[in-house]
Design a protein around this motif. Structure first.
Motif, short mmCIF file in Angstrom:
data_model
loop_
_atom_site.label_atom_id
_atom_site.label_comp_id
_atom_site.label_asym_id
_atom_site.label_seq_id
_atom_site.Cartn_x
_atom_site.Cartn_y
_atom_site.Cartn_z
N PHE A 256 20.01 -2.38 39.68
CA PHE A 256 18.61 -2.28 39.27
C PHE A 256 18.65 -1.96 37.79
O PHE A 256 18.89 -0.80 37.42
CB PHE A 256 17.87 -1.17 40.03
N VAL B 218 23.68 -0.07 41.79
CA VAL B 218 23.25 0.64 43.01
C VAL B 218 24.15 0.34 44.21
O VAL B 218 24.33 1.22 45.07
CB VAL B 218 21.76 0.35 43.31
N SER C 262 21.83 7.30 47.15
CA SER C 262 23.19 6.76 47.17
C SER C 262 23.24 5.26 47.46
O SER C 262 24.30 4.65 47.37
CB SER C 262 24.05 7.53 48.17
N GLY C 263 22.09 4.67 47.84
CA GLY C 263 22.05 3.23 48.05
C GLY C 263 21.92 2.80 49.50
O GLY C 263 22.05 1.61 49.82
N SER D 156 19.26 2.70 51.60
CA SER D 156 18.13 1.79 51.85
C SER D 156 18.39 0.43 51.23
O SER D 156 18.11 -0.61 51.83
CB SER D 156 16.83 2.36 51.29
N THR D 157 18.94 0.44 50.03
CA THR D 157 19.24 -0.84 49.36
C THR D 157 20.24 -1.64 50.17
O THR D 157 20.11 -2.86 50.30
CB THR D 157 19.76 -0.58 47.94
P1 ADP Z 1 18.90 5.98 49.43
O1 ADP Z 1 18.23 5.15 50.47
O2 ADP Z 1 20.33 6.29 49.71
O3 ADP Z 1 18.14 7.24 49.11
P2 ADP Z 1 18.13 3.81 47.67
O4 ADP Z 1 18.89 2.62 48.12
O5 ADP Z 1 16.70 3.90 48.06
O6 ADP Z 1 18.93 5.13 48.08
O7 ADP Z 1 18.17 3.91 46.09
C1 ADP Z 1 19.38 3.91 45.36
C2 ADP Z 1 19.07 4.03 43.89
O8 ADP Z 1 18.39 2.85 43.48
C3 ADP Z 1 18.15 5.19 43.54
O9 ADP Z 1 18.58 5.71 42.31
C4 ADP Z 1 16.80 4.54 43.42
O10 ADP Z 1 15.98 5.25 42.53
C5 ADP Z 1 17.15 3.16 42.88
N1 ADP Z 1 16.19 2.13 43.30
C6 ADP Z 1 15.86 1.80 44.57
N2 ADP Z 1 14.99 0.78 44.60
C7 ADP Z 1 14.75 0.45 43.30
C8 ADP Z 1 13.95 -0.54 42.66
N3 ADP Z 1 13.22 -1.42 43.36
N4 ADP Z 1 13.97 -0.59 41.30
C9 ADP Z 1 14.72 0.28 40.59
N5 ADP Z 1 15.52 1.22 41.12
C10 ADP Z 1 15.54 1.32 42.47
#
Ligand code: ADP
Ligand code: MG
Length: 258
Positions: free
Chosen positions: A29, A34, A56-57, A59-60
């Motif tokens: 991102f 990520v 930590s990634g 959800s991503t």
């Molecule tokens: P988790 O689910 O482990 O808490 P995420 O996958 O939601 O982590 O997010 C991982 C990192 O990516 C975080 O730092 C979050 O802020 C960032 N992030 C998630 N989605 C986006 C997005 N659409 N744009 C920019 N940064 C993002």
């Protein structure tokens, strides 16, 4: 600028029972890396619990598996087929990969029954009557058969999340992704959702579950993945992971939540 690594398909065929395969997957991102070199193979019928600190990634990772997010490099395959980039194939793929979110995301202006029947009619072109019949069976299976004609707002959070699970199951997914499915629920409703998930696991569904429910991880998971800073830092059976975590990151994380 971020480095883009192009990964060639491996020559060797994947294991016969590999359902979800990620090879050297990277995602950024902007400046944030990520997902970093993620290699992961999930076998048919396997239940994988993903844990790790916020950000930590996790959800991503889930969102890339059903193509809610694109990846920068690497390969993701579901049942041997690489993820399609777009178009009709993408809708079909989404139907193969069920996803349940922390927020239930039900359609507020449709009844519970319609919520579960709709995708079958729209994506699968199933006749409405048949779709509703199947929806009723699924609602029974998750224990909310008697709520079919209500609207989501008339249900408790636990009931709504079970409807969301039924809705995902209605598409006959090959794999179900759960991203913190109980985190938004009042404590007394967590177990009714976890029990539905336990039953799914026992029925042989392939599942990826992001959760902080360590009881569920211990009893339902075949494997625990621990993520930190966009990497899979450690993976083990629940027994191994909870009794003898290897990395300092995992030890630190467990000391805070257990
Ligand atoms: P988790 O689910 O482990 O808490 P995420 O996958 O939601 O982590 O997010 C991982 C990192 O990516 C975080 O730092 C979050 O802020 C960032 N992030 C998630 N989605 C986006 C997005 N659409 N744009 C920019 N940064 C993002
Ligand atoms: Mg998350």
């Amino acid at each position: 600028m971020t480095e883009v690594v192009v990964t060639k398909d491996k020559d060797s065929a994947p294991a016969a029972d590999a359902l979800v395969v990620l090879e050297n997957v990277n995602k950024h991102f902007g400046p944030l890396h990520v997902l970093q070199d993620i290699d992961l193979t999930i076998a048919r019928g396997e239940v994988v619990v993903v844990i790790g600190p916020s950000g930590s990634g996790k959800s991503t990772l889930c969102r890339t598996i059903n193509r809610l997010e694109t990846i920068d490099s690497g390969v993701i395959r579901i049942d041997g087929k690489p993820l399609p980039a777009e178009g009709r194939d993408l809708a079909r793929l989404r139907a193969e990969v069920g996803m349940v979110f922390q927020s239930f995301n039900l359609f507020a202006h449709k009844t519970v029954l319609q919520n579960v029947a709709l995708g079958q009619v729209k994506v699968r072109k199933v006749p409405r009557r048949e779709a509703e019949e199947k929806a009723r069976q699924l609602l029974d299976r998750v224990g909310v058969g008697n709520q079919a004609d209500k609207y989501p707002a008339q249900l408790s959070g636990g009931q709504q999340q079970r409807v969301a699970i039924a809705r995902a199951l209605a598409m006959d997914p090959k794999v179900m992704l759960f991203d913190e499915p109980t985190s938004a629920l009042d404590p007394e409703m967590i177990n009714e959702v976890l029990e539905v998930m336990q039953q799914l696991a026992r029925d042989g569904m392939t599942m990826v579950v992001v959760t902080h429910e360590m009881g569920f991880a211990r009893s339902a998971a075949n494997r625990v993945l621990f993520m930190a800073d966009g990497r899979i830092v450690e993976q083990a059976t629940p027994e191994q992971f909870f009794t003898a975590p290897k990395s300092d990151r995992a030890k630190d994380f467990l000391s805070k939540i257990l």
